[in-house]
Enzyme design. Sequence first.
Site, PDB file in Angstrom:
ATOM      1  N   GLY A 179      26.047  45.435  35.040  1.00 48.55           N
ATOM      2  CA  GLY A 179      27.425  45.742  35.421  1.00 48.55           C
ATOM      3  C   GLY A 179      28.071  44.966  34.866  1.00 48.55           C
ATOM      4  N   HIS A 180      29.324  43.714  35.468  1.00 46.05           N
ATOM      5  CA  HIS A 180      29.985  43.130  35.067  1.00 46.05           C
ATOM      6  C   HIS A 180      29.743  41.564  35.314  1.00 46.05           C
ATOM      7  CE1 HIS A 180      33.697  40.935  34.994  1.00 46.05           C
ATOM      8  NE2 HIS A 180      33.318  40.295  36.242  1.00 46.05           N
ATOM      9  N   PHE A 181      27.837  41.582  35.892  1.00 51.46           N
ATOM     10  CA  PHE A 181      27.484  39.917  35.711  1.00 51.46           C
ATOM     11  C   PHE A 181      26.183  40.239  35.269  1.00 51.46           C
ATOM     12  CE2 PHE A 181      30.681  39.364  39.101  1.00 51.46           C
ATOM     13  CZ  PHE A 181      31.587  37.876  38.557  1.00 51.46           C
TER      14      PHE A 181
END
Length: 317
Positions: A292-294
């Site tokens: 995901g994002h991180f």
Amino acid sequence: MTTLKNIAIAPALTAVGSFADAAEPTTPTTQVLHRTVKIDGLDIFYREAGPKDAPTVLLLHGFPTSSHMFRNLIPALADKHHVVAPDYPGFGSSSAPSVNDFDYTFDNLANVIEKFTETLGLEKYSIYLMDYGAPVGFRLAVRHPERVQSLIVQNGNAYDDGIDNDFWEPIKEYWKDRSKENGDGLRSFLTLDATKWQFTHGVRNVETISPDTWGHVQPLLDRPGNQEIQLALFFSYGSNPPLYPQWQEYLRKHQPPTLIAWGKNDAIFPAAGAHPYKRDLKNVDFHLLDTGHFALEEDDAVIASLIRGFLGKQLTE
């Protein structure tokens, strides 16, 4: 009795040896130092590791975290690189003056980080661009292309592609109309649930994501006045898309060697934002990661390995 003593002592000696091994100090090159420097009257906190005569990697964090997001990456790179990760004003352990005392815009964040690099004497560096780090880092690159040795892009946009999804709709409304009503509608992005979602959405295994992440971030977001800081930056993010053509021209003209290591399941900056870099860059090492994002929270070892291989090749050619 002697036999029993020897049997009892042997494991004890083994245990002592294990503890001694475990207690060996971190080597100076990989030990992470936590420092603060004054920039325009602000305390700018940063993490630093590695020999200062080694190639520098400047790590620029995203929203809503800080240099804390690089806590595992820094020692993984520091044996061969000088690694520096600052906290922007309003984030992490840096000063967080009120919106009445500091102009929270991406231009101003870039101004602070530019002065930060100059104060530390960073004459050349590779930049890790993530989320908010992209608009900060691209401003630095456009101003000083001669300082940038390479780029590492992780879920950070320089193209309109990918920021046309549902996530961006209320933010874009705020760009058009900076009303109290539109601003209040964005406060839900600053809650604990929203912070957890940013760290866990799109990951392969949510059990690998430490609650220390949102445990670090949320108390900082909850500080008095910090929501106003974040709303100011939500509004200022609208200044970035008009600069995308300038950043793309920088890429085409200067052709910085670029590693893209992008969490493809990111709902904020989806993989659609990664592909356009290949249109403008001739030397791009492209990777979409199943996270995901991180992305560092789940794939820090993978990203560290990619960076080491990439920089080892680019900075020795």
